[in-house]
Design a protein around this motif. Structure first.
Motif, PDB file in Angstrom:
ATOM      1  N   MET A 615       0.979  -1.175   0.072  1.00  0.00           N
ATOM      2  CA  MET A 615      -0.043  -0.078  -0.105  1.00  0.00           C
ATOM      3  C   MET A 615       0.642   1.016  -0.052  1.00  0.00           C
ATOM      4  O   MET A 615       2.078   1.178   0.230  1.00  0.00           O
ATOM      5  N   THR A 616       0.316   2.453  -0.125  1.00  0.00           N
ATOM      6  CA  THR A 616       0.905   3.805  -0.148  1.00  0.00           C
ATOM      7  C   THR A 616      -0.318   4.335   0.631  1.00  0.00           C
ATOM      8  O   THR A 616      -1.314   4.269   0.550  1.00  0.00           O
ATOM      9  N   THR A 617       0.207   5.652   0.965  1.00  0.00           N
ATOM     10  CA  THR A 617      -0.767   6.464   1.749  1.00  0.00           C
ATOM     11  C   THR A 617      -0.390   8.034   1.445  1.00  0.00           C
ATOM     12  O   THR A 617       1.207   8.407   1.087  1.00  0.00           O
ATOM     13  N   SER A 618      -1.253   8.755   1.447  1.00  0.00           N
ATOM     14  CA  SER A 618      -1.292  10.244   1.135  1.00  0.00           C
ATOM     15  C   SER A 618      -1.569  11.228   2.480  1.00  0.00           C
ATOM     16  O   SER A 618      -2.469  10.531   3.319  1.00  0.00           O
ATOM     17  N   LEU A 619      -0.732  12.174   2.809  1.00  0.00           N
ATOM     18  CA  LEU A 619      -1.009  13.031   4.066  1.00  0.00           C
ATOM     19  C   LEU A 619      -1.296  14.429   3.718  1.00  0.00           C
ATOM     20  O   LEU A 619      -0.521  14.962   2.885  1.00  0.00           O
ATOM     21  N   TYR A 643      -6.052  16.312  -0.004  1.00  0.00           N
ATOM     22  CA  TYR A 643      -6.587  16.335  -1.533  1.00  0.00           C
ATOM     23  C   TYR A 643      -5.458  16.876  -2.433  1.00  0.00           C
ATOM     24  O   TYR A 643      -5.220  16.211  -3.422  1.00  0.00           O
ATOM     25  N   GLU A 644      -4.624  17.584  -2.117  1.00  0.00           N
ATOM     26  CA  GLU A 644      -3.540  18.124  -2.996  1.00  0.00           C
ATOM     27  C   GLU A 644      -2.344  17.225  -3.162  1.00  0.00           C
ATOM     28  O   GLU A 644      -1.825  16.848  -4.138  1.00  0.00           O
ATOM     29  N   ALA A 645      -2.146  16.272  -1.911  1.00  0.00           N
ATOM     30  CA  ALA A 645      -1.168  15.328  -1.880  1.00  0.00           C
ATOM     31  C   ALA A 645      -1.655  14.277  -2.864  1.00  0.00           C
ATOM     32  O   ALA A 645      -0.808  13.682  -3.707  1.00  0.00           O
ATOM     33  N   ASN A 652       2.745  10.835  -1.053  1.00  0.00           N
ATOM     34  CA  ASN A 652       3.485  12.185  -0.493  1.00  0.00           C
ATOM     35  C   ASN A 652       2.682  12.893   0.723  1.00  0.00           C
ATOM     36  O   ASN A 652       1.490  12.509   0.901  1.00  0.00           O
ATOM     37  N   PHE A 653       3.187  13.785   1.019  1.00  0.00           N
ATOM     38  CA  PHE A 653       2.630  14.738   2.172  1.00  0.00           C
ATOM     39  C   PHE A 653       2.506  16.186   1.763  1.00  0.00           C
ATOM     40  O   PHE A 653       3.673  16.553   0.904  1.00  0.00           O
ATOM     41  N   GLN A 654       1.645  17.037   1.857  1.00  0.00           N
ATOM     42  CA  GLN A 654       1.520  18.415   1.592  1.00  0.00           C
ATOM     43  C   GLN A 654       1.107  19.265   2.772  1.00  0.00           C
ATOM     44  O   GLN A 654       0.064  18.695   3.408  1.00  0.00           O
ATOM     45  N   PHE A 655       1.882  20.338   3.276  1.00  0.00           N
ATOM     46  CA  PHE A 655       1.143  21.204   4.227  1.00  0.00           C
ATOM     47  C   PHE A 655       0.132  22.161   3.513  1.00  0.00           C
ATOM     48  O   PHE A 655       0.178  22.452   2.388  1.00  0.00           O
ATOM     49  N   PHE A 656      -0.915  22.479   4.521  1.00  0.00           N
ATOM     50  CA  PHE A 656      -1.886  23.430   4.132  1.00  0.00           C
ATOM     51  C   PHE A 656      -1.414  24.808   3.462  1.00  0.00           C
ATOM     52  O   PHE A 656      -0.661  25.274   4.336  1.00  0.00           O
ATOM     53  N   GLU A 657      -1.891  25.535   2.567  1.00  0.00           N
ATOM     54  CA  GLU A 657      -1.630  26.736   2.076  1.00  0.00           C
ATOM     55  C   GLU A 657      -3.094  27.483   1.950  1.00  0.00           C
ATOM     56  O   GLU A 657      -3.933  26.654   1.615  1.00  0.00           O
TER      57      GLU A 657
END
Length: 688
Positions: A615-619, A643-645, A652-657
């Motif tokens: 599996m993979t995960t998005s954060l 959602y952006e990730a 991958n992971f993304q910080f909120f902007e």
């Protein structure tokens, strides 16, 4: 003559009664001393808990005062050092006690007896029963209360062989998220109290020369008048052979509590032969209490009275004979006259006696029925006198507490206390009893075997016709099972049924608490919400079935929980969606580092039902309070970042902007276009 004989008989009876009272006095004095010693011994833990709590609360007050005065003008590192040094020399418990400080990672910040360990991690320390007590400290400061007691075992000073029981109070210094603690070993507090008990018993004196001395089973003379010259010596060290033999013979003859005749000592340390002693073994320290006879002034008065009677007996004999003859003549004349009246009076008295006997029988039956009702009651019942000394308990009391009736008679109910409640709790209880005549509520008490349990308790005071309190009546029941059910229901309400992780409700409560702390201390730590789900988890359910999917979720939950710190919180909020709440000083770096570890961990294959699944995960990550101070909005922002990730290729992971909010608004406008799907109640133009 008859009067003289009656006087002699009366003096003999009076002497016997006085001697019996002397013996009873011996017994009462020894038993009172024993009760005092046992009560002090039992209260050692409460003394330790109260003093530890007071010291920590004083330390926290000092630290808060220093922080409030300097946090705006002093460098952070310098202020931290000032706070720690202000506590370094604080001592209590006869110089043994100290205040220690640790940070949220379990690292020692202040440890006065071992400053070389300051800065090192204590996180993995455990006692000989497997308790990780530093982790327990961290659980306490991360609880809603932020303070509490911890019981564990550790090596006492000078002994690295055997661990001893220790109780520590932990408080929370919120500005730096530090734990502040203080405590001591239970046995050392008991030894401190032992000195007070010896001093108390040594000062006991009754009559002109009655006293109590203390020896122990091993042959040491502990203290007390009469043996002052031998205090702290073993009997084998006594200089005089007769003294050694006297103590040795007494120790060998003692079998149980009671009266003994033996050679012993008077109050002035002079030796006594064949003295009547009252002896009571005291198991708490393996002591033996010894009380000797004393001279009562009433006995000297009786001797003087006997001498006076002997002098008067010769003078009174002649007058006595004449008086008896006159009395006899008068009696013969009057007996005949009053015989009929006496028979009538006797008949009347006889009827009164029969009536009284009938009333007594009815009262006895009524009391017997009342006693049966009390004994048959399922609730424990305890009756005390006006001084709150127990005078009766029922069978249910014994069943619930484990204490036998004979063990409790004469004791204060404080021996049942658990130490769970502070002094204010008991003051409020007694104020209610004194003003309203009753109190009802829940308390935690201790059984004979030491276990704590919750009670539903009602206390009522009984007053006589003059309004004076004569008795207190306590009725209680064991509500352990009810409490267990309540805790289980509370756990179910705050936990995910599949993974046993905290659910959305508990996440909201914890998030609200952390945001409130940060708002009070903005220069302290910050938090991050990491929102993650499993990429294309629906394919696993469709291919292998929901049973396999559930096992995968359980495995992921376990991996996440093992990965984070005890101060972090992992929650499952639905489906394959998880949220991790992280509190840290350098939050952005810590959140990114943890997200990378989560991605790597989830990528490890999972073996379920014989199938090896990958599996993979998005954060998505939202930071508080930078991104928002509102818990619901933080969760929404983390979802946007997730959602952006997904949009950037998943895994991958993304910080909120802030631009993500505009992108979300644009997608909402296109929600009705063909090919759109819904995720978490919001229409999206791309599949997740």
């Amino acid at each position: 003559m008859s009067s003289h004989l009656n006087s002699q008989s009366r003096l003999v009876n009076l002497q016997n009664a006085i001697e019996q009272q002397i013996n009873q006095r011996l017994q009462v004095e020894v038993q009172d001393a024993a009760r005092f010693a046992e009560l002090e011994y039992q209260q050692a833990e409460q003394v330790l808990m109260d003093e530890s709590r007071d010291q920590v609360q004083q330390a926290l007050a000092v630290m808060q005062g220093i922080y409030d005065q300097h946090h705006e003008t002093m460098a952070d590192a310098e202020l931290r050092q000032l706070l720690l040094e202000s506590l370094r020399k604080v001592r209590f418990f006869n110089g043994r006690g100290y205040v220690f400080v640790g940070n949220s990672k379990g690292e020692s910040q202040l440890l006065p007896p071992a400053p070389d360990l300051e800065g090192s991690s204590m996180y993995d320390l455990k006692d000989d029963q497997g308790n990780y007590f530093v982790r327990r400290f961290l659980e306490i400061i991360n609880s809603n209360q932020g303070y509490g007691y911890a019981r564990y075992r550790w090596y006492p000073p000078g002994n690295r062989e055997v661990m001893k029981d220790k109780i520590t109070y932990i408080g929370h210094f919120e500005p730096y998220h530090w734990l502040v603690g203080a405590g001591d070993y239970v046995y050392q507090i008991q030894q401190d109290l032992q000195k007070d008990i010896i001093r108390h018993i040594k000062n006991i004196q009754f009559g002109k020369d009655g006293y109590i001395s203390i020896i122990d089973r091993n042959g040491f003379l502990v203290g007390g008048q009469g043996i002052d010259q031998f205090t702290a010596m073993h009997y084998s060290q006594l200089y005089a052979p007769e003294d050694r033999n006297r103590v040795s013979h007494l120790l060998k003859s003692i079998k149980e509590e009671g009266f003994y005749r033996a050679d012993w000592y008077f109050k002035d340390s002079s030796r006594s032969v064949n003295q009547l002693l009252y002896i009571k073994p005291l198991p708490v320290w393996d002591w033996i209490l010894v009380a000797g006879t004393y001279n009562d002034p009433s006995l000297a008065m009786l001797d003087h009275e006997r001498e006076s009677l002997a002098q008067q007996s010769g003078e009174d004999n002649g007058q006595l004979i004449i008086t008896l003859l006159v009395i006899l003549a008068v009696a013969l004349l009057t007996i005949r006259h009053y015989s009929r009246w006496i028979r009538q009076t006797f008949s009347h008295y006889q009827k009164d006696i029969e009536d009284q006997n009938q009333i007594l029988k009815e009262n006895a039956r009524s009391l017997e029925v009342s006693a049966r009702i009390v004994e048959a009651a399922h609730e424990g019942i305890m009756l005390t006198d006006a001084k709150n000394k127990i005078i009766q308990v029922n069978d249910s009391f014994t069943r619930i507490t484990g204490f036998e009736r004979d063990e409790m008679i004469g004791l204060d109910p404080v021996v049942l206390s658990s130490g769970h409640h502070n002094q204010q709790f008991y003051r409020d209880m007694w104020n209610s009893i004194e003003k309203l005549g009753e109190w009802h509520g829940e308390v935690w008490n201790r059984r004979k075997n030491g276990t704590l349990y919750p009670q539903a308790l009602s206390v009522t005071c009984y007053r006589n016709q003059n309004g004076e309190i004569e008795n207190y009546i306590g009725t209680f029941s064991d509500i352990s099972q009810r409490k267990a059910v309540e805790e289980e229901l509370e756990h179910m309400a705050q936990s995910d049924s599949l993974t046993d992780l905290p659910n959305r409700r508990l996440l909201g409560e914890r998030l609200e608490h952390e945001l409130a702390v940060i708002s009070r201390y903005p220069s302290r730590q910050q938090l991050a919400l990491i929102y993650l789900d499993l990429d294309r988890f629906k394919d696993i359910n469709d291919t292998y079935g929901h049973g396999v999917g559930d096992q995968v979720l359980i495995c992921v939950a376990r991996r996440l929980n093992d990965l984070v710190r005890t101060t972090d919180l992992v929650c499952r909020i639905g489906g394959d969606e998880f949220v991790v709440l992280v509190v840290h000083e350098d939050i952005e770096v810590a959140a990114a580092h943890l997200a990378e570890r989560v991605i790597k961990l989830i990528a490890e294959p999972v073996l379920v039902a014989g199938e090896q699944l990958s599996m993979t995960t998005s954060l998505g990550i939202a930071l508080g309070p930078q991104d928002s101070k509102d818990k619901e909005q933080l969760l929404e922002f983390a979802d946007m970042a997730l959602y952006e990730a997904k949009q950037k290729g998943r895994n991958n992971f993304q910080f909120f902007e802030l631009w993500m909010c505009e992108a979300r608004a644009e997608r909402l406008k296109n929600a009705d276009k063909p090919g759109s799907v819904t995720r978490n109640g919001v229409s999206e133009t791309e599949p997740v």
